[in-house]
Design an enzyme around this catalytic site. Sequence first.
Site, PDB file in Angstrom:
ATOM      1  CD1 TRP A 301      -2.650  -1.727   1.691  1.00  0.00           C
ATOM      2  CD2 TRP A 301      -3.373  -0.038   0.410  1.00  0.00           C
ATOM      3  NE1 TRP A 301      -3.972  -1.964   1.364  1.00  0.00           N
ATOM      4  CE2 TRP A 301      -4.426  -0.936   0.584  1.00  0.00           C
ATOM      5  CE3 TRP A 301      -3.584   1.103  -0.365  1.00  0.00           C
ATOM      6  CZ2 TRP A 301      -5.692  -0.742   0.018  1.00  0.00           C
ATOM      7  CZ3 TRP A 301      -4.843   1.310  -0.933  1.00  0.00           C
ATOM      8  CH2 TRP A 301      -5.876   0.389  -0.744  1.00  0.00           C
ATOM      9  CD1 TRP A 329     -15.904  19.425   0.272  1.00  0.00           C
ATOM     10  CD2 TRP A 329     -16.766  17.804   1.517  1.00  0.00           C
ATOM     11  NE1 TRP A 329     -15.494  18.238  -0.273  1.00  0.00           N
ATOM     12  CE2 TRP A 329     -16.013  17.215   0.478  1.00  0.00           C
ATOM     13  CE3 TRP A 329     -17.414  16.958   2.425  1.00  0.00           C
ATOM     14  CZ2 TRP A 329     -15.890  15.840   0.322  1.00  0.00           C
ATOM     15  CZ3 TRP A 329     -17.276  15.585   2.274  1.00  0.00           C
ATOM     16  CH2 TRP A 329     -16.530  15.048   1.234  1.00  0.00           C
ATOM     17  CD1 TRP A 385     -11.997  15.153   0.246  1.00  0.00           C
ATOM     18  CD2 TRP A 385      -9.792  15.126   0.562  1.00  0.00           C
ATOM     19  NE1 TRP A 385     -11.396  15.474  -0.947  1.00  0.00           N
ATOM     20  CE2 TRP A 385     -10.048  15.463  -0.791  1.00  0.00           C
ATOM     21  CE3 TRP A 385      -8.472  15.035   0.983  1.00  0.00           C
ATOM     22  CZ2 TRP A 385      -9.030  15.719  -1.718  1.00  0.00           C
ATOM     23  CZ3 TRP A 385      -7.447  15.288   0.066  1.00  0.00           C
ATOM     24  CH2 TRP A 385      -7.729  15.630  -1.257  1.00  0.00           C
ATOM     25  CD1 TRP A 408      -6.137  12.210   5.664  1.00  0.00           C
ATOM     26  CD2 TRP A 408      -8.327  12.550   5.950  1.00  0.00           C
ATOM     27  NE1 TRP A 408      -6.358  12.402   7.003  1.00  0.00           N
ATOM     28  CE2 TRP A 408      -7.697  12.623   7.201  1.00  0.00           C
ATOM     29  CE3 TRP A 408      -9.700  12.718   5.879  1.00  0.00           C
ATOM     30  CZ2 TRP A 408      -8.410  12.858   8.385  1.00  0.00           C
ATOM     31  CZ3 TRP A 408     -10.412  12.958   7.055  1.00  0.00           C
ATOM     32  CH2 TRP A 408      -9.769  13.028   8.286  1.00  0.00           C
TER      33      TRP A 408
HETATM   34  C1  LIG Z   1      -6.813   8.791   6.840  1.00  0.00           C
HETATM   35  C2  LIG Z   1      -5.497   8.060   6.906  1.00  0.00           C
HETATM   36  C3  LIG Z   1      -4.311   8.777   6.967  1.00  0.00           C
HETATM   37  C4  LIG Z   1      -3.063   8.109   7.020  1.00  0.00           C
HETATM   38  N1  LIG Z   1      -1.912   8.851   7.071  1.00  0.00           N
HETATM   39  C5  LIG Z   1      -0.712   8.216   7.063  1.00  0.00           C
HETATM   40  C6  LIG Z   1       0.492   8.948   7.075  1.00  0.00           C
HETATM   41  O1  LIG Z   1       0.514  10.191   7.037  1.00  0.00           O
HETATM   42  N2  LIG Z   1       1.667   8.262   7.120  1.00  0.00           N
HETATM   43  C7  LIG Z   1       1.698   6.891   7.137  1.00  0.00           C
HETATM   44  O2  LIG Z   1       2.783   6.311   7.182  1.00  0.00           O
HETATM   45  N3  LIG Z   1       0.570   6.186   7.098  1.00  0.00           N
HETATM   46  C8  LIG Z   1      -0.635   6.786   7.068  1.00  0.00           C
HETATM   47  N4  LIG Z   1      -1.768   6.045   7.057  1.00  0.00           N
HETATM   48  C9  LIG Z   1      -1.673   4.574   6.935  1.00  0.00           C
HETATM   49  C10 LIG Z   1      -1.646   3.788   8.257  1.00  0.00           C
HETATM   50  O3  LIG Z   1      -2.704   4.170   9.072  1.00  0.00           O
HETATM   51  C11 LIG Z   1      -0.325   3.935   9.030  1.00  0.00           C
HETATM   52  O4  LIG Z   1       0.762   3.682   8.173  1.00  0.00           O
HETATM   53  C12 LIG Z   1      -0.234   2.927  10.181  1.00  0.00           C
HETATM   54  O5  LIG Z   1      -1.324   3.100  11.055  1.00  0.00           O
HETATM   55  C13 LIG Z   1       1.069   3.118  10.920  1.00  0.00           C
HETATM   56  O6  LIG Z   1       1.181   2.237  11.999  1.00  0.00           O
HETATM   57  P1  LIG Z   1       2.149   0.969  11.951  1.00  0.00           P
HETATM   58  O7  LIG Z   1       3.508   1.383  11.561  1.00  0.00           O
HETATM   59  O8  LIG Z   1       2.008   0.219  13.221  1.00  0.00           O
HETATM   60  O9  LIG Z   1       1.506   0.178  10.754  1.00  0.00           O
HETATM   61  P2  LIG Z   1       1.563  -1.385  10.288  1.00  0.00           P
HETATM   62  O10 LIG Z   1       0.183  -1.855  10.312  1.00  0.00           O
HETATM   63  O11 LIG Z   1       2.548  -2.123  11.116  1.00  0.00           O
HETATM   64  O12 LIG Z   1       2.037  -1.268   8.810  1.00  0.00           O
HETATM   65  C14 LIG Z   1       3.415  -1.321   8.433  1.00  0.00           C
HETATM   66  C15 LIG Z   1       3.769  -0.152   7.575  1.00  0.00           C
HETATM   67  O13 LIG Z   1       3.072  -0.203   6.342  1.00  0.00           O
HETATM   68  C16 LIG Z   1       2.793   1.119   5.895  1.00  0.00           C
HETATM   69  N5  LIG Z   1       1.334   1.258   5.804  1.00  0.00           N
HETATM   70  C17 LIG Z   1       0.407   0.639   6.561  1.00  0.00           C
HETATM   71  N6  LIG Z   1      -0.836   0.958   6.135  1.00  0.00           N
HETATM   72  C18 LIG Z   1      -0.676   1.820   5.116  1.00  0.00           C
HETATM   73  C19 LIG Z   1      -1.577   2.508   4.250  1.00  0.00           C
HETATM   74  N7  LIG Z   1      -2.903   2.366   4.345  1.00  0.00           N
HETATM   75  N8  LIG Z   1      -1.062   3.322   3.335  1.00  0.00           N
HETATM   76  C20 LIG Z   1       0.272   3.471   3.185  1.00  0.00           C
HETATM   77  N9  LIG Z   1       1.176   2.846   3.960  1.00  0.00           N
HETATM   78  C21 LIG Z   1       0.698   2.019   4.904  1.00  0.00           C
HETATM   79  C22 LIG Z   1       3.361   2.068   6.932  1.00  0.00           C
HETATM   80  O14 LIG Z   1       4.636   2.476   6.514  1.00  0.00           O
HETATM   81  C23 LIG Z   1       3.438   1.193   8.178  1.00  0.00           C
HETATM   82  O15 LIG Z   1       4.435   1.596   9.078  1.00  0.00           O
HETATM   83  C24 LIG Z   1      -3.032   6.693   6.998  1.00  0.00           C
HETATM   84  C25 LIG Z   1      -4.240   5.977   6.941  1.00  0.00           C
HETATM   85  C26 LIG Z   1      -5.443   6.642   6.892  1.00  0.00           C
HETATM   86  C27 LIG Z   1      -6.726   5.849   6.826  1.00  0.00           C
END
Ligand SMILES: Cc1cc2nc3c(=O)[nH]c(=O)nc-3n(C[C@H](O)[C@H](O)[C@H](O)COP(=O)(O)OP(=O)(O)OC[C@H]3O[C@@H](n4cnc5c(N)ncnc54)[C@H](O)[C@@H]3O)c2cc1C
Length: 507
Positions: A301, A329, A385, A408
């Site tokens: 992702w 909005w 958003w 978003w």
């Molecule tokens: C509205 C919204 C805003 C977000 N903003 C960000 C942001 O600014 N920066 C960010 O890194 N992630 C963002 N995310 C994705 C995700 O929520 C976070 O990466 C994740 O919660 C980070 O926690 P973790 O490292 O424990 O994730 P894990 O679940 O352990 O995932 C491992 C890694 O995968 C990547 N990852 C996971 N989910 C996503 C995703 N949906 N999209 C892209 N990369 C992902 C991240 O680098 C994360 O550290 C967003 C998601 C949503 C729904």
Amino acid sequence: MSTSALVWFRRDLRCDDHTALHHALTHFKRVYCAFIFDRDILDVLPSPADRRVEFIWYSVTELKQHLNDMGGDLLVFHAKAAQAIPAIAEALKVDAVITHHDYEPAAISRDATVEQTLKASGIAFTTFKDTCIFEKEEVLTQAGGRFSVFTPYKNAWLKKLTPADLEERPVAQHAAAFAKPDATQFKGVSAQIAKQTGIHQPTDGSHIPSLQDMGFEPTNLLELKIRTGQSGAQATLDEFLSRMDGYKKQRDFPAVKGVSYLSVHMRFGTLSIRQAARHAWTLFNSTGSEGAMGWLNELIWRDFYFQILYNNPRVVNNAFKAEYDDIVWDSDDKAKALYQRWCDGQTGYPLVDAAMRQLKHTGWMHNRLRMVVASFLTKDLGLDWRWGEKWFADNLNDFDLSANNGGWQWASSSGCDAQPYFRIFNPVSQSEKFDADGKFIHRYCPELAKLPKRFIHAPWEAPAMELQMAGVQLGTSYPRPCVDHAVAREKTLARYAVVKKKVTSDE
Ligand SMILES: Cc1cc2nc3c(=O)[nH]c(=O)nc-3n(C[C@H](O)[C@H](O)[C@H](O)COP(=O)(O)OP(=O)(O)OC[C@H]3O[C@@H](n4cnc5c(N)ncnc54)[C@H](O)[C@@H]3O)c2cc1C
């Protein structure tokens, strides 16, 4: 072999498995390193207490120590990078500046400026992929087009993957080429920066400017025990590896330690994405672990959103699906007041409030909750958003333009999603499903701690007696719900009808 090079560190604050360092050390006789606390980025941050700046400060401090241990050094300045990097390169008389690709429009434009300036002085600007596994147009459809839906992208990504894509880019074994500027060079660099920018530096580059020197102040980063630097990334990764197998089952429950908490390390490159993906890939291949594949899926992702941003820079301000820009909005004073309640975690929906308070207090929010609060902002409060995106950008430690914008736009249904129309999350049923016992809510909404768990998800439904016994006074100790979800849902369906009509009429 060429003579000397400058490696410019940005969002890659480590010195192992590092493509630019690996290339520089194996192609140049002398390799200098620099990091700029870039005023073009820092000067517009909304608060002097910013955990990201502090995270970077500690990570850069560790990086400099590691480079020193290997016979090199890190020049560190608080300046505008677009001016400072050419100034350093000229003062050190290097043949090339080497760095990694960045996919954000502002960074791409900065790099183009740097390249031009360097070119005028006969210095090469060489960049490499390092932040993701596949970038730009590396993963394409069979017809050669770009993907805009995740699942087919993921399938093509997995099909393309070879061991070479995950191979380590070693550094330590080539350390002999690291060079340390001497005192005269440090002074020369500092003078050159002052000449080019008109700004005298708090240090000559041999010391790291303090947070205070740069106009920042300490945050609660250390109190939160957020581990910084390459060593912090390795410790966090090691701890997660023992849980990776259970990731898929546990990842949706915010009260459970189910996710990796590595996002800030991915953001600032204190962890190599190849190392992260290697672990997941190896575990999956050796055991078929669903958890490992689930985690790899998230890393994909991440690549997916990098390529979306790079190939569609207009998403920074506009809906990915252009017809969603026709949605009107709410933006009046009432809307602004609702936005403030959302930011402050005072909406009256406990799961939303706990999540928003977690963000404010720690700079991190669980992925499930990011989806819940983003859906709530757009589909319950009827707010743009981009308002929510901005709040996240200002407050998330792991803020990354591509993932944040993607997240978003996904939540507001304007982005890359296989869904033909759109989804509306119910904040109460999400709460019942993903925080059934209210454990997470209790952590951030202690005023609801004594409320029996059957009422924790919707306190306004609790009988007066129960509320009284739990010490909850709705409207006083905890807010009443700021909107009625069922009513908001109908309004949203009407608001989004403009899109549906457009989609239908376009077909
Ligand atoms: C509205 C919204 C805003 C977000 N903003 C960000 C942001 O600014 N920066 C960010 O890194 N992630 C963002 N995310 C994705 C995700 O929520 C976070 O990466 C994740 O919660 C980070 O926690 P973790 O490292 O424990 O994730 P894990 O679940 O352990 O995932 C491992 C890694 O995968 C990547 N990852 C996971 N989910 C996503 C995703 N949906 N999209 C892209 N990369 C992902 C991240 O680098 C994360 O550290 C967003 C998601 C949503 C729904």
